[in-house]
Scaffold this active site. Structure first.
Site, PDB file in Angstrom:
ATOM      1  N   ASP A  67      45.351  40.423  45.439  1.00  0.00           N
ATOM      2  CA  ASP A  67      46.483  39.493  45.428  1.00  0.00           C
ATOM      3  C   ASP A  67      47.702  40.048  44.697  1.00  0.00           C
ATOM      4  OD1 ASP A  67      45.219  39.383  42.976  1.00  0.00           O
ATOM      5  OD2 ASP A  67      44.573  37.312  43.156  1.00  0.00           O
ATOM      6  N   HIS A 138      38.716  29.636  41.708  1.00  0.00           N
ATOM      7  CA  HIS A 138      39.475  30.458  42.666  1.00  0.00           C
ATOM      8  C   HIS A 138      38.980  31.899  42.679  1.00  0.00           C
ATOM      9  CE1 HIS A 138      42.874  31.215  39.534  1.00  0.00           C
ATOM     10  NE2 HIS A 138      42.353  32.399  39.780  1.00  0.00           N
ATOM     11  N   GLU A 143      42.984  29.149  46.038  1.00  0.00           N
ATOM     12  CA  GLU A 143      42.848  27.978  45.171  1.00  0.00           C
ATOM     13  C   GLU A 143      42.007  26.896  45.848  1.00  0.00           C
ATOM     14  OE1 GLU A 143      43.728  28.104  42.160  1.00  0.00           O
ATOM     15  OE2 GLU A 143      45.883  28.326  41.830  1.00  0.00           O
TER      16      GLU A 143
HETATM   17  C1  GLP Z   1      43.823  35.488  38.281  1.00  0.00           C
HETATM   18  C2  GLP Z   1      43.495  36.424  39.436  1.00  0.00           C
HETATM   19  C3  GLP Z   1      42.037  36.321  39.849  1.00  0.00           C
HETATM   20  C4  GLP Z   1      41.152  36.364  38.626  1.00  0.00           C
HETATM   21  C5  GLP Z   1      41.450  35.179  37.745  1.00  0.00           C
HETATM   22  C6  GLP Z   1      40.563  35.073  36.516  1.00  0.00           C
HETATM   23  O1  GLP Z   1      44.277  34.257  38.679  1.00  0.00           O
HETATM   24  N1  GLP Z   1      44.309  36.184  40.587  1.00  0.00           N
HETATM   25  O2  GLP Z   1      41.726  37.384  40.754  1.00  0.00           O
HETATM   26  O3  GLP Z   1      39.793  36.373  38.995  1.00  0.00           O
HETATM   27  O4  GLP Z   1      42.800  35.296  37.327  1.00  0.00           O
HETATM   28  O5  GLP Z   1      41.085  35.838  35.490  1.00  0.00           O
HETATM   29  P1  GLP Z   1      40.372  36.177  34.142  1.00  0.00           P
HETATM   30  O6  GLP Z   1      39.427  37.288  34.470  1.00  0.00           O
HETATM   31  O7  GLP Z   1      41.465  36.636  33.239  1.00  0.00           O
HETATM   32  O8  GLP Z   1      39.676  34.970  33.675  1.00  0.00           O
END
Ligand code: GLP
Length: 251
Positions: A67, A138, A143
């Site tokens: 993304d 997500h 989402e």
């Molecule tokens: C973001 C990314 C996701 C990721 C999520 C969780 O929103 N787009 O791909 O999995 O955050 O992030 P974290 O690993 O910091 O909890």
């Protein structure tokens, strides 16, 4: 579905890194689907250290990221292009032309989504896809919604995601409201998926995603349909699964 348990974040990262490195050693020109967020950072550090020791080379690998925020230039420090360069690409021997992300600067949503889907197809699909999980389930930036979106799509980020991701920005108002994300079909069509989760705040959503109903309201629940999935977690992330599903075998 395999469950790989690490005693702590470092061990979990090492187990996940092992899967990626095995893939690259077995198929040097692998297409690797990459993720951002804080969870994969330990895994990236581990891969960098193995590259530096000479154990692994990424010279023939191709990467596609899940993304990117709409509107952010790759030079913007909050863009995922910048993140990948800062935390992985600049330390390894991957060719910059073999690394791909959605182009946040293309404001023609339909054209950009189509371009990214065609790109993934032209690479022959993803061999191994790394995923984190958001607090609301997500994956990528897919989402919770009323339907699973198949291909790359432009998503309006939820308030909870904007709030969670605001920790990387100066203020919550600076967080982009839209993002491009690989769709659910591209994600689950990967030949192998590695989901990483760390910490207590992921424990409940992880259990719901993997053992609750398969619903677009919890996008990660689609992973129940996938055979080649390794879920790598630390003790905290697996705490609810351990408590509710005593029969699960952790490796
Ligand atoms: C973001 C990314 C996701 C990721 C999520 C969780 O929103 N787009 O791909 O999995 O955050 O992030 P974290 O690993 O910091 O909890």
């Amino acid at each position: 579905m395999r469950f790989l348990l690490g005693k702590n974040y470092e061990q979990m990262s090492r187990k996940a890194a092992n899967l990626i490195s095995a893939q690259v050693i077995l198929k040097p020109d692998s297409v690797i689907g990459l993720a951002t967020g804080s969870t994969p950072l330990g895994l990236y550090e581990t891969l960098i250290s193995w590259y530096m020791k000479g154990d692994i080379s990424f010279s023939k690998c191709r990467t596609v990221n899940l993304d990117e925020y709409v509107g952010l230039d790759p030079k913007n420090e909050q863009s995922y292009a910048y993140f990948m360069n800062k935390n992985l690409f600049k330390f390894i021997d991957i060719k910059p032309e073999n690394t791909h992300l959605p182009n946040g600067l293309n404001l023609d949503n339909d054209a950009e989504c189509k371009r990214y889907d065609e790109l993934i197809k032209s690479l022959g699909g993803v061999d191994i896809q790394l995923l984190g999980i958001g607090n609301n389930g997500h994956i990528g930036f897919n989402e919770p919604s009323d339907e699973f979106k198949a291909g790359t799509n432009c998503v309006k980020l939820t308030e909870s995601t904007i709030k969670a991701n605001s920790r990387f920005f100066e203020s919550i108002d600076d967080v982009p409201k839209f993002a491009y994300t690989m769709g659910i079909r591209s994600i689950i069509q990967a030949k192998y998926i590695v989901l990483v989760a760390s910490g207590k705040n992921k424990a409940k959503i992880l259990e719901e995603a993997l053992f609750g109903p398969v619903t677009p309201q919890n996008p990660a629940s689609i992973l129940q349909m996938v055979e080649n999935l390794a879920v790598c977690g630390d003790e905290e992330a697996f705490s609810v699964i351990k408590e509710k599903h005593k029969d699960i075998i952790f490796e």
